[in-house]
Design a protein around this motif. Sequence first.
Motif, PDB file in Angstrom:
ATOM      1  N   ARG A   1       0.615  -1.360   0.056  1.00  0.00           N
ATOM      2  CA  ARG A   1      -0.510  -0.557  -0.241  1.00  0.00           C
ATOM      3  C   ARG A   1       0.518   2.085  -0.068  1.00  0.00           C
ATOM      4  NH1 ARG A   1      -3.093  -1.996   4.204  1.00  0.00           N
ATOM      5  NH2 ARG A   1      -1.937  -0.754   5.615  1.00  0.00           N
ATOM      6  N   GLU A   2       2.043   0.985   0.295  1.00  0.00           N
ATOM      7  CA  GLU A   2       2.642   2.776   0.869  1.00  0.00           C
ATOM      8  C   GLU A   2       3.771   2.425   0.008  1.00  0.00           C
ATOM      9  OE1 GLU A   2       4.386   3.472   5.000  1.00  0.00           O
ATOM     10  OE2 GLU A   2       2.127   2.777   5.729  1.00  0.00           O
ATOM     11  N   THR A   3       3.893   1.725  -1.466  1.00  0.00           N
ATOM     12  CA  THR A   3       4.983   1.971  -1.941  1.00  0.00           C
ATOM     13  C   THR A   3       3.784   3.103  -3.043  1.00  0.00           C
ATOM     14  OG1 THR A   3       4.537  -0.305  -2.480  1.00  0.00           O
ATOM     15  CG2 THR A   3       7.301   0.396  -1.373  1.00  0.00           C
ATOM     16  N   HIS A   4       5.162   3.580  -4.574  1.00  0.00           N
ATOM     17  CA  HIS A   4       3.936   4.102  -5.262  1.00  0.00           C
ATOM     18  C   HIS A   4       3.463   3.494  -6.542  1.00  0.00           C
ATOM     19  CE1 HIS A   4       6.969   7.418  -3.942  1.00  0.00           C
ATOM     20  NE2 HIS A   4       5.982   8.211  -4.037  1.00  0.00           N
ATOM     21  N   ALA A   5       4.190   2.362  -6.506  1.00  0.00           N
ATOM     22  CA  ALA A   5       3.586   0.940  -7.380  1.00  0.00           C
ATOM     23  C   ALA A   5       4.666  -0.133  -6.947  1.00  0.00           C
ATOM     24  CB  ALA A   5       3.984   1.778  -8.905  1.00  0.00           C
ATOM     25  N   GLY A   6       3.746  -1.076  -7.487  1.00  0.00           N
ATOM     26  CA  GLY A   6       5.155  -2.458  -7.800  1.00  0.00           C
ATOM     27  C   GLY A   6       4.791  -3.389  -8.204  1.00  0.00           C
ATOM     28  N   VAL A   7       4.847  -4.522  -8.194  1.00  0.00           N
ATOM     29  CA  VAL A   7       4.484  -5.801  -8.355  1.00  0.00           C
ATOM     30  C   VAL A   7       4.256  -7.089  -7.668  1.00  0.00           C
ATOM     31  CG1 VAL A   7       5.200  -7.697 -10.536  1.00  0.00           C
ATOM     32  CG2 VAL A   7       5.648  -5.203 -10.961  1.00  0.00           C
ATOM     33  N   TYR A   8       2.983  -7.458  -8.111  1.00  0.00           N
ATOM     34  CA  TYR A   8       2.758  -8.733  -6.866  1.00  0.00           C
ATOM     35  C   TYR A   8       3.483 -10.221  -7.584  1.00  0.00           C
ATOM     36  CZ  TYR A   8      -0.702  -6.357  -3.575  1.00  0.00           C
ATOM     37  OH  TYR A   8      -1.487  -5.435  -2.915  1.00  0.00           O
ATOM     38  N   ILE A   9       3.966 -10.967  -6.299  1.00  0.00           N
ATOM     39  CA  ILE A   9       5.062 -12.110  -6.781  1.00  0.00           C
ATOM     40  C   ILE A   9       3.735 -13.544  -7.067  1.00  0.00           C
ATOM     41  CG2 ILE A   9       6.713 -11.228  -6.176  1.00  0.00           C
ATOM     42  CD1 ILE A   9       6.796 -13.234  -3.895  1.00  0.00           C
ATOM     43  N   HIS A  10       2.284 -12.673  -6.356  1.00  0.00           N
ATOM     44  CA  HIS A  10       1.482 -13.764  -6.844  1.00  0.00           C
ATOM     45  C   HIS A  10       1.745 -15.834  -6.308  1.00  0.00           C
ATOM     46  CE1 HIS A  10      -1.213 -11.490  -8.243  1.00  0.00           C
ATOM     47  NE2 HIS A  10      -0.504 -10.996  -9.216  1.00  0.00           N
ATOM     48  N   ALA A  11       2.733 -15.308  -5.260  1.00  0.00           N
ATOM     49  CA  ALA A  11       3.537 -17.293  -4.646  1.00  0.00           C
ATOM     50  C   ALA A  11       2.006 -17.425  -4.046  1.00  0.00           C
ATOM     51  CB  ALA A  11       4.857 -16.912  -3.519  1.00  0.00           C
ATOM     52  N   GLY A  12       1.078 -17.376  -3.667  1.00  0.00           N
ATOM     53  CA  GLY A  12       0.497 -17.384  -2.325  1.00  0.00           C
ATOM     54  C   GLY A  12       0.497 -17.674  -1.496  1.00  0.00           C
ATOM     55  N   PRO A  13      -0.226 -17.845  -0.496  1.00  0.00           N
ATOM     56  CA  PRO A  13       0.120 -17.699   1.461  1.00  0.00           C
ATOM     57  C   PRO A  13       1.806 -18.719   1.521  1.00  0.00           C
ATOM     58  CG  PRO A  13      -2.227 -18.824   1.312  1.00  0.00           C
ATOM     59  CD  PRO A  13      -2.009 -18.578  -0.332  1.00  0.00           C
ATOM     60  N   GLU A  14       2.033 -18.013   1.873  1.00  0.00           N
ATOM     61  CA  GLU A  14       3.397 -19.500   2.338  1.00  0.00           C
ATOM     62  C   GLU A  14       3.373 -19.254   4.079  1.00  0.00           C
ATOM     63  OE1 GLU A  14       8.125 -19.160   0.842  1.00  0.00           O
ATOM     64  OE2 GLU A  14       7.980 -17.564   2.553  1.00  0.00           O
ATOM     65  N   ILE A  15       3.551 -20.682   4.359  1.00  0.00           N
ATOM     66  CA  ILE A  15       3.030 -21.274   5.377  1.00  0.00           C
ATOM     67  C   ILE A  15       4.524 -21.090   6.555  1.00  0.00           C
ATOM     68  CG2 ILE A  15       1.522 -22.069   7.324  1.00  0.00           C
ATOM     69  CD1 ILE A  15      -0.239 -20.570   5.826  1.00  0.00           C
ATOM     70  N   GLY A  16       5.272 -22.240   5.972  1.00  0.00           N
ATOM     71  CA  GLY A  16       6.152 -22.490   6.486  1.00  0.00           C
ATOM     72  C   GLY A  16       7.089 -21.391   6.534  1.00  0.00           C
ATOM     73  N   VAL A  17       8.082 -21.100   7.885  1.00  0.00           N
ATOM     74  CA  VAL A  17       8.524 -19.905   8.242  1.00  0.00           C
ATOM     75  C   VAL A  17       9.662 -19.581   7.436  1.00  0.00           C
ATOM     76  CG1 VAL A  17       9.960 -18.943   9.924  1.00  0.00           C
ATOM     77  CG2 VAL A  17       7.744 -20.163  10.685  1.00  0.00           C
ATOM     78  N   ALA A  18      10.753 -20.814   6.760  1.00  0.00           N
ATOM     79  CA  ALA A  18      11.480 -20.816   6.072  1.00  0.00           C
ATOM     80  C   ALA A  18      11.127 -20.347   4.717  1.00  0.00           C
ATOM     81  CB  ALA A  18      12.495 -22.261   5.789  1.00  0.00           C
ATOM     82  N   SER A  19      10.716 -19.176   3.755  1.00  0.00           N
ATOM     83  CA  SER A  19      11.475 -19.334   2.791  1.00  0.00           C
ATOM     84  C   SER A  19      11.182 -20.087   1.165  1.00  0.00           C
ATOM     85  CB  SER A  19      10.934 -17.628   2.267  1.00  0.00           C
ATOM     86  OG  SER A  19      10.349 -17.032   1.432  1.00  0.00           O
ATOM     87  N   THR A  20      10.660 -20.014   1.099  1.00  0.00           N
ATOM     88  CA  THR A  20      11.052 -21.027   0.299  1.00  0.00           C
ATOM     89  C   THR A  20      10.572 -20.627  -1.115  1.00  0.00           C
ATOM     90  OG1 THR A  20       9.138 -22.854   0.266  1.00  0.00           O
ATOM     91  CG2 THR A  20      11.475 -22.903   1.045  1.00  0.00           C
ATOM     92  N   LYS A  21       9.158 -21.557  -1.510  1.00  0.00           N
ATOM     93  CA  LYS A  21       8.574 -19.917  -3.369  1.00  0.00           C
ATOM     94  C   LYS A  21       8.786 -18.553  -2.853  1.00  0.00           C
ATOM     95  CE  LYS A  21       3.421 -21.026  -0.862  1.00  0.00           C
ATOM     96  NZ  LYS A  21       2.416 -20.784  -1.318  1.00  0.00           N
ATOM     97  N   ALA A  22       8.265 -18.296  -2.569  1.00  0.00           N
ATOM     98  CA  ALA A  22       8.790 -16.921  -2.239  1.00  0.00           C
ATOM     99  C   ALA A  22       9.649 -16.230  -2.983  1.00  0.00           C
ATOM    100  CB  ALA A  22       8.198 -16.521  -1.036  1.00  0.00           C
TER     101      ALA A  22
END
Length: 610
Positions: free
Chosen positions: A385-406
């Motif tokens: 919300r706070e950035t002027h513009a952007g791109v979503y990565i659309h990885a869906g919810p990432e539940i595992g604490v260690a980031s992988t698909k994101a």
Amino acid sequence: MCGIIGYIGHRRALPLLLNGLKRLEYRGYDSAGIAVPHGHGLYIAKRAGTVAQLAAMVDSLDLPATMGIGHTRWATHGEPSDRNAHPHTDASRRIAIVHNGIIENYATLKAKLQQDGYTFHSDTDTEVLAVFIGALYEQYGDLELAVRAALSEVRGTFGLVVLSADHPDILIAARRGSPIVIGIGDGEYIVASDATAIVEYTRSVFYLTDDEMALLTRSGCQTKTIDDIPTSAQLLELEFDLERIEKGGFPHFMLKEIHEQPQTFWDACRGRLLALEGNIKLGGLRSVEDTLRRARRLILTGCGTSWHAALVGEYWIEELARIPVEVEYASEFRYRNPVLSSDDIVIAISQSGETADTLAAVREAKLRGATVLGIVNVVGSSIARETHAGVYIHAGPEIGVASTKAFTSQLVVLMLLALYLGRMRHLSATQAREIAEEMLRLPDKMRSILERSQSIHSIACQYAHAQHFLYLGRGVNFPIALEGALKMKEISYIHAEGYPAAEMKHGPIALIDENMPVVIIAPRDELYEKVLSNMEEIRARRGQIIAIANDNDPDIARHATHVIPIPETLPLLTPFLTVLPLQLLAYYAAVERGCNVDMPRHLAKSVTVE
Ligand code: F6R
């Protein structure tokens, strides 16, 4: 970070609150609690430990309440214990609150309240806020006014929900710096710190903005600022469904998310990668297209895994678009007095969109006149919300604490951005097409690595009891070495270091002996020969080498103890493939060591405090 759930409606609140807390468990927690109106007062149950332990305490109780609040805590002020668990109450025990964030001036407020005769039963800043609200309620006799007055005096961050035994028909939620999302059902509202606790009840939601509060009753909702100015909520539809937040037959969310990557890779490309034309379409950047065309410098910022994605992005953008890129930890950037001008473009990378340091970096960069863009996963999050513009990565919810698909989805968007910026400059359609067409082949290549994970499993088991790991890579795979080491240490608690391979002889080589497994990323690219020399240096010191190498490489087996093969791709695109074995290696080592893979100790999914 901590999890918040609140409910007001027509269902029995207790099962819904406990279910919400279970959904929020992945965020990391050490204690849990609930509060509901009961008789003429409140029933509160809270304890250190798991949501299941809390559920066992309350399951057999017949609590008819149709509203209530709940919390999973990740300790900041005060050790994890029953008395420090939320909800906390005011002195009368008739007002209860659950709170995420930190009240920075809690000590001053506490001293003042103690002078006025109030006593405290926990070490938390949240109890101070609860007692403060209660004291103001005694004074004004108006709950909403008391909450607003308290929150205007508070410094720091909060996402909170207030419940009062005197008002069993209203919940008050408020936020500053810590997310609060409100789901709208039929005659009911569900408040949470994260949409995963809401999606099975409704998809219609709105997020509170900073210094905004919501007054929720069974018949409607009113939003206003903490200064009492009415606001209007912007409704959103949640895009994911329940399936995406369940394990789907995998033993852990992390493994499920590792296996989702061929799909999430594609989801991040969809509609954006126009391979036949050799062009890229990024709708979210249309409003800043001219600024991007003129850009003289980019600054990429983020934390942890997102910072590693930024490092890969640096290689790609410099190579394909020839724009100088700097990468900086958001936590350093925000305090460094950075030299920025209106010609600069700052790109914040964040899975959650709520990381406190990254959000602060966004604000600092905006204040200094830079154009600020976001590469974010969670739709509607603060950074989005706070950035002027952007791109979503659309990885869906990432539940595992260690980031992988994101991570891989962040890489997809960074590659698309590099191609997009390149095409605005000198990159030809033919060059872009070659990369774009190869990107379309990557999901199948990723799948073929995942299908061979059994061999990675057995290597991981062989080294699961090592004390240390070294990860080496060069060029675009140097950040992947850092990411592999981070994955290993955060979920298996094995000490691991990542280095550019050529740096090894400037110090880390002293560590190498027969007990040191060294993971080397060695795809056949222009630095391959040099990496082979590094491998020989390690072998000469009896180090154990696990090489990630091309499956058609006939020589590599002579230099390594183990080889994990990956399909061939363009050298620039190798990170999409080399990172997968490293994620699996860490995962299987952690499982072998009996670690809690999805909720590693001391870690939280979203770090909304400094
Ligand atoms: C590591 C990990 C963290 C996050 C970091 C930033 O597996 O998940 O290092 O990458 O806390 O979080 P986001 O991307 O949400 O800003």
